[in-house]
Write an enzyme that holds these catalytic residues in place. Sequence first.
Site, PDB file in Angstrom:
ATOM      1  N   GLY A  65      35.692  40.300  43.648  1.00 56.43           N
ATOM      2  CA  GLY A  65      35.857  41.204  42.519  1.00 56.43           C
ATOM      3  C   GLY A  65      36.129  42.601  43.042  1.00 56.43           C
ATOM      4  O   GLY A  65      36.578  42.781  44.176  1.00 56.43           O
ATOM      5  N   CYS A  66      35.883  43.608  42.226  1.00 51.86           N
ATOM      6  CA  CYS A  66      36.034  44.990  42.694  1.00 51.86           C
ATOM      7  C   CYS A  66      35.145  45.177  43.915  1.00 51.86           C
ATOM      8  O   CYS A  66      33.941  44.941  43.861  1.00 51.86           O
ATOM      9  CB  CYS A  66      35.632  45.978  41.593  1.00 51.86           C
ATOM     10  SG  CYS A  66      35.727  47.708  42.105  1.00 51.86           S
TER      11      CYS A  66
END
Length: 268
Positions: A65-66
């Site tokens: 993810g981020c």
Amino acid sequence: MAPSPRRCRAARAALGLASAVVLFPGAALGFLPPSARGTTAGTVPGAAIITSRLHAVKVATFGMGCFWAPAETMLETPGVLETVAGYTGHPEYAGDKPPKYGDVCYSRNWVEGVRVTYDDAVLSYPELLESFFEAQEPRYGSRQYGSMIFPSDEEQAREAAEWLERGTADGRVREKDGVPAGMTTIEPASTFYAAEGYHQKYWEKWRVRLGIGAGLLAVASGALGPILPPGDADLAQRVETVANGMFVAGGVFAILERLLDAKVVKMQ
């Protein structure tokens, strides 16, 4: 009434310290506890790790993810020595220049990855996979923010496949948010590029900056009034003006940082 020298010195010292942290944010890490800084590794992506107790240093790469939060969270795992936020997952990329953040954001090929360096004598790869599963923040339908494992060798590929097959067969989901193990995919490792410097240790830096910024706003709003000499409106106004100016300077620095600390480094 004449200003109290002690109070004036205290006010100047507080503002000076805040200025140093806001304008020179690298110093901000010095105010963090060693456990939060990840002291077993340097802040330079890919920097050499020197310690006499190591038996085997290995690397692993994940899409989580981020990358800001997972890169920090993984450092809390015993045996993890360093994490680097970067870009990977595009084996067909043949560009002469490393990708930039904008290239990744506006592409369907790149993955925001986290390169983990760990001590295999302390932490096994299957155990690291467990930390990966708990730390990741993937988004459904997004390659950039996908949940991915990029094995570095045949052993990691075998153990990752066993881990994923077991989790999928058991219908495993993460307790805190229901993320299923079956959401994760395994892809061959490809070139990893360490992201721009302003992405590295992102929240470690920004927690301090936001705290200092909030303090400066409070000072600019008159929070130091009770400790300043009563009746000295000129001193109070100067302190508030300086605090306001420092807050603005910090904001300007944050903008310039994205321009000045924008080097992307090819690591593999």
